[in-house]
Design a protein around this motif. Structure first.
Motif, PDB file in Angstrom:
ATOM      1  N   ASN A  39      -0.379   7.999   1.417  1.00 39.77           N
ATOM      2  CA  ASN A  39       0.426   7.234   2.383  1.00 39.77           C
ATOM      3  C   ASN A  39       0.113   7.712   3.797  1.00 39.77           C
ATOM      4  O   ASN A  39      -0.360   8.837   3.997  1.00 39.77           O
ATOM      5  N   THR A  40       0.383   6.820   4.762  1.00 36.36           N
ATOM      6  CA  THR A  40      -0.015   7.105   6.143  1.00 36.36           C
ATOM      7  C   THR A  40       1.165   6.920   7.107  1.00 36.36           C
ATOM      8  O   THR A  40       2.152   6.256   6.772  1.00 36.36           O
ATOM      9  N   LYS A  41       0.997   7.477   8.296  1.00 34.90           N
ATOM     10  CA  LYS A  41       2.018   7.295   9.333  1.00 34.90           C
ATOM     11  C   LYS A  41       2.135   5.827   9.722  1.00 34.90           C
ATOM     12  O   LYS A  41       3.222   5.339  10.028  1.00 34.90           O
ATOM     13  N   ALA A  42       1.011   5.108   9.712  1.00 32.79           N
ATOM     14  CA  ALA A  42       1.048   3.674  10.040  1.00 32.79           C
ATOM     15  C   ALA A  42       1.934   2.940   9.036  1.00 32.79           C
ATOM     16  O   ALA A  42       2.659   2.016   9.405  1.00 32.79           O
ATOM     17  N   ILE A  66       2.537  -1.477   0.570  1.00 36.54           N
ATOM     18  CA  ILE A  66       2.865  -0.110   0.995  1.00 36.54           C
ATOM     19  C   ILE A  66       3.645   0.504  -0.157  1.00 36.54           C
ATOM     20  O   ILE A  66       4.789   0.115  -0.411  1.00 36.54           O
ATOM     21  N   TYR A  67       3.005   1.416  -0.857  1.00 39.78           N
ATOM     22  CA  TYR A  67       3.631   1.957  -2.071  1.00 39.78           C
ATOM     23  C   TYR A  67       4.411   3.232  -1.736  1.00 39.78           C
ATOM     24  O   TYR A  67       3.827   4.303  -1.559  1.00 39.78           O
ATOM     25  N   PHE A  68       5.722   3.086  -1.646  1.00 32.95           N
ATOM     26  CA  PHE A  68       6.613   4.222  -1.332  1.00 32.95           C
ATOM     27  C   PHE A  68       7.552   4.505  -2.497  1.00 32.95           C
ATOM     28  O   PHE A  68       8.725   4.802  -2.306  1.00 32.95           O
ATOM     29  N   ASP A  69       7.043   4.398  -3.713  1.00 34.03           N
ATOM     30  CA  ASP A  69       7.867   4.695  -4.888  1.00 34.03           C
ATOM     31  C   ASP A  69       7.224   5.803  -5.720  1.00 34.03           C
ATOM     32  O   ASP A  69       7.234   5.777  -6.948  1.00 34.03           O
ATOM     33  N   ASN A  70       6.667   6.777  -5.007  1.00 33.60           N
ATOM     34  CA  ASN A  70       5.900   7.828  -5.675  1.00 33.60           C
ATOM     35  C   ASN A  70       6.744   8.820  -6.452  1.00 33.60           C
ATOM     36  O   ASN A  70       6.259   9.484  -7.360  1.00 33.60           O
ATOM     37  N   ALA A  71       8.026   8.933  -6.105  1.00 33.24           N
ATOM     38  CA  ALA A  71       8.890   9.838  -6.866  1.00 33.24           C
ATOM     39  C   ALA A  71       9.160   9.255  -8.256  1.00 33.24           C
ATOM     40  O   ALA A  71       9.494   9.985  -9.188  1.00 33.24           O
ATOM     41  N   ALA A  72       9.008   7.934  -8.391  1.00 36.42           N
ATOM     42  CA  ALA A  72       9.176   7.306  -9.712  1.00 36.42           C
ATOM     43  C   ALA A  72       7.890   7.452 -10.516  1.00 36.42           C
ATOM     44  O   ALA A  72       7.914   7.910 -11.657  1.00 36.42           O
ATOM     45  N   THR A  73       6.777   7.059  -9.924  1.00 33.56           N
ATOM     46  CA  THR A  73       5.472   7.351 -10.522  1.00 33.56           C
ATOM     47  C   THR A  73       4.410   7.229  -9.450  1.00 33.56           C
ATOM     48  O   THR A  73       4.547   6.443  -8.515  1.00 33.56           O
ATOM     49  N   SER A  74       3.364   8.031  -9.602  1.00 30.44           N
ATOM     50  CA  SER A  74       2.277   7.986  -8.623  1.00 30.44           C
ATOM     51  C   SER A  74       1.237   6.982  -9.083  1.00 30.44           C
ATOM     52  O   SER A  74       1.214   6.574 -10.248  1.00 30.44           O
ATOM     53  N   GLN A  75       0.358   6.601  -8.183  1.00 35.38           N
ATOM     54  CA  GLN A  75      -0.788   5.777  -8.563  1.00 35.38           C
ATOM     55  C   GLN A  75      -1.906   6.668  -9.111  1.00 35.38           C
ATOM     56  O   GLN A  75      -1.811   7.897  -9.027  1.00 35.38           O
TER      57      GLN A  75
END
Lengths: 412, 151
Positions: free
Chosen positions: A391-394, A29-38
Motif C-alpha cells: 500500500n502507498t501514501k497516495a 485500493i486494498y485496505f483489508d489486509n488484517a483480514a487477509t493479505s494478497q
C-alpha cells in the motif's frame, strides 16, 4: 533517513497480480489486509509447481514423488522455525490457522493442565479465536476466565491491574500480540516475563504480527505462539503453532488418525512425538510449500522494513482522519500497527464500507470478531483500514478523500 | 463519486435513515420482538399494539445501518392499521424484492428497497425488521436473527 527508503515499494506491487485491477470502475485500493493479505506471484507459482510436478502424499512413501513432496513439506516446517527463531523444526506444528492453533492448545494442553478453580487470563481486546476456545475449556473444566482491562478508546492494556490479576490460580495467560481491531501492539515480552516468574504458561496470538514485524519467540519468552499463513502472503488453510518442545511432548493428541501414530493395535495406540503427534491425517501439503515461498518473499524485503512502512502508513492515515470533524478514532495515538479503526458520527460502519467499495476502496466494517471489545468501547462496530507493504501514501490520500465524500453523502 | 449508489441509498431511504418515523417505545404495546443482525451489530426492537388481528399502533427503537433503520421506519408506516394477513403478504413481496429485485403486486413506497438485491451483503439489513414484525405477530419470544438468511 527512513529505512523504508531503501525499498522500492512501488516495484513490489508488480509482484501482486490481483492489485492491478479496477473495482466499480475505480483502481482497487486494498485496505483489508488484517483480514487477509494478497499473494505474490512467487507463492502462486510455488503452489502451481507443487501440483504440476511434485504432488504425492507425504511420509511413508517410497516413490520419488512422495519423497519430493515430503521433503518440500518438511522444508516448510524448517523455514517456519527460522521465521520465528524457534529452536528446532520439531517445535513447529502445522495447523489450519491461528484459530486451530489456539483450539489445539486449549483442547490438548488445557485438558491436561486445567481443573476447576483454575484461572485463564486473557485481555479485553482478544479476537473471538482467543476467547471462545478458552470459554469451551472453562465450561469443560470449571476454570474461570479473567481479563486484563483496556483503557478507553485508545485501547491500551491497563497494566496497573496486572499484579492483582496474575494470581497463583492463573494457569495460562493468552494474549494478542497486535489487536486486529485497535492496532495496539502489546508488550508481550514483558507480559510473558511477569507470567513466567509465577510459573504461568503463556500463549501469544501472532495473527497480526508474524508477517508484519520481526518475531523471535525465544526473545518474547512465550510458551506458545500461533499465526496464520494467509495473512502473511501465504495460502489460506495453513497456519503454525509453535510450542516449547517439552510442552508439546507432554501434551496428549488433539485428533487421532493416520500420520500421528507409531503403532496401532485394536485396543491401543502409541503416538509419535511432536509435531507429528498433532498432525493427524493427510495434511495440507501445498500449504507449507506456499507458506515457505511467502516467508522467503517477506524476509527478502525485511520484516523490519515492512514494519516501518506499515507504521508510517498507519500514522499518516490516522493524522488524515483525525483532521476530519465528526469522526471517532480507536487505538493508540502513537506506536500503532498498520491499521486504523474509526467511526463517522451517525453513519454506520457498513454504510461507510459500502460507499468506500463503490470508490474502489476495500475496507472492513463490523465487530472484527471482537464483539466483547466493541461492547467495552460502547459501539456495535467500526470501519477499519488495514495496510501492508504494497500500500502507498497516495492510496491513503485517496482513502481520506473518499471518507470526506462519504461524510458529505450522509449530510455531515 | 457515489452516483451508482443512488439505487441503494434512494432519497426516501436517506430521509428515513436520518429521521426515522415511529422511533420510540410504545407503552401500550401488546407484542414486541427483537431483531439482531450479528454481522453488523444491528439491534432493533419492534412494539405492536394489536386489536385482534389489526395493528393499531407500531413503533421501533434500536441502532443499525442506514438501510436497516430506513427499512424499519418504512415498515412501521406501512403496517399501522393493517392486519396480520396484510403484513404477511407484504413480507413475501418485500423478501422477493430485496433478494431478486422483482416487484410483484403493489408495494407502495417500499419499492425504494428494490435496489438492495444488487448488494448481497446488505439484504440482511433490509429484511431484519420484517423478520422481527413477523415474529411479533406470531408471538415468538426469541430474538430473531438474519444469520440464516440466504443471500
Amino acid at each position: 533517513m527512513s529505512v523504508s527508503k531503501n525499498v522500492d515499494w512501488l516495484a513490489l506491487r508488480k509482484d501482486f497480480p490481483i492489485l492491478d485491477q479496477q473495482v466499480h470502475g475505480q483502481p482497487l485500493i486494498y485496505f483489508d489486509n488484517a483480514a487477509t493479505s494478497q499473494k505474490p506471484r512467487v507463492v502462486i507459482e510455488a503452489l502451481q509447481h507443487y501440483y504440476e510436478c511434485d504432488n504425492a502424499n507425504v511420509h511413508r512413501g517410497i516413490h520419488e514423488l512422495s519423497n519430493r513432496a515430503t521433503s518440500a513439506y518438511e522444508a516448510g516446517r524448517a523455514r517456519a522455525a527460522r521465521f520465528i527463531n524457534a529452536r528446532t523444526a520439531e517445535e513447529i506444528v502445522f495447523t489450519r490457522g491461528t484459530t486451530e492453533g489456539i483450539n489445539l492448545v486449549a483442547s490438548s494442553w488445557g485438558a491436561k493442565n486445567l481443573k476447576s478453580g483454575d484461572v485463564i487470563l486473557l485481555t479485553e481486546m482478544e479476537h473471538h479465536s482467543n476467547l471462545v476456545p478458552w470459554q469451551l475449556l472453562a465450561q469443560r473444566t470449571g476454570a474461570k476466565i479473567t481479563y486484563v482491562p483496556i483503557t478507553g478508546d485508545e485501547g491500551i492494556l491497563d497494566l496497573s491491574k496486572l499484579d492483582s490479576l496474575l494470581t497463583r490460580q492463573v494457569k495460562i495467560f493468552s494474549m494478542v500480540h497486535i489487536s486486529n481491531s485497535l492496532g495496539t501492539v502489546n508488550p508481550v515480552a514483558d507480559l510473558c516475563a511477569r507470567a513466567r516468574k509465577l510459573g504461568i504458561t503463556t500463549l501469544v496470538d501472532g495473527a497480526q504480527s508474524a508477517g508484519h514485524m520481526p518475531v523471535d519467540v525465544q526473545a518474547i519468552g512465550c510458551d506458545f505462539f500461533v499465526f496464520s499463513g494467509h495473512k502473511i502472503c501465504g495460502p489460506t488453510g495453513i497456519g503454525v503453532l509453535w510450542g516449547r518442545q517439552e510442552l508439546l511432548d507432554a501434551m496428549p493428541p488433539y485428533q487421532g488418525g493416520g500420520e500421528m501414530i507409531l503403532s496401532v493395535e485394536y485396543q491401543k495406540t502409541e503416538f509419535k512425538k511432536a509435531p507429528h503427534r498433532f498432525e493427524a491425517g493427510t495434511p495440507d501439503i501445498s500449504g507449507p510449500i506456499g507458506l515457505h515461498a511467502a516467508m522467503d518473499y517477506l524476509d527478502a524485503i525485511g520484516r523490519d522494513r515492512i514494519w516501518k512502512h506499515d507504521q508510517e502508513l498507519a500514522n499518516y492515515a490516522y493524522e488524515k482522519l483525525a483532521a476530519l470533524k465528526n469522526i471517532r478514532l480507536f487505538g493508540p495515538k502513537t506506536g500503532r500497527a498498520g491499521l486504523v479503526s474509526f467511526l463517522l458520527n451517525d453513519v454506520h460502519a457498513h454504510d461507510v464500507v459500502t460507499l468506500a467499495d463503490q470508490a474502489g476502496v476495500a475496507l472492513r466494517g463490523g465487530h472484527h470478531c471482537t464483539q466483547p471489545l466493541m461492547h467495552r468501547l460502547g459501539v456495535e462496530s467500526t470501519a477499519r483500514a488495514s495496510f501492508y507493504f504494497y500500500n502507498t501514501k497516495a492510496e491513503v490520500d485517496r482513502f481520506a478523500e473518499v471518507v470526506k465524500e462519504i461524510q458529505k453523502f450522509f449530510g455531515q | 463519486m457515489f452516483d451508482e449508489l443512488n439505487d441503494l441509498y434512494q432519497q426516501v431511504i436517506l430521509d428515513h435513515c436520518r429521521k426515522p418515523r415511529n422511533f420510540h417505545e410504545l407503552p401500550a404495546a401488546s407484542r414486541s420482538a427483537q431483531g439482531h443482525n450479528p454481522l453488523c451489530g444491528d439491534q432493533l426492537k419492534l412494539f405492536l399494539a394489536l386489536d385482534g388481528d389489526t395493528i393499531e399502533d407500531i413503533s421501533f427503537v434500536g441502532s443499525g445501518c442506514c438501510i436497516s433503520k430506513a427499512s424499519a421506519s418504512l415498515l412501521t408506516e406501512f403496517a399501522k392499521g393493517k392486519t396480520k394477513a396484510d403484513v404477511e403478504k407484504m413480507f413475501g413481496r418485500v423478501h422477493e424484492m430485496v433478494t431478486t429485485g422483482k416487484i410483484e403486486g403493489d408495494v407502495g413506497k417500499l419499492a425504494v428497497f428494490a435496489g438492495v438485491h444488487k448488494y448481497p451483503a446488505r439484504v440482511k439489513c433490509a429484511i431484519l425488521s420484517w423478520h422481527a414484525v413477523m415474529a411479533a405477530l406470531h408471538g415468538e419470544v426469541q430474538p430473531v436473527t438474519t444469520e440464516n438468511e440466504q443471500t
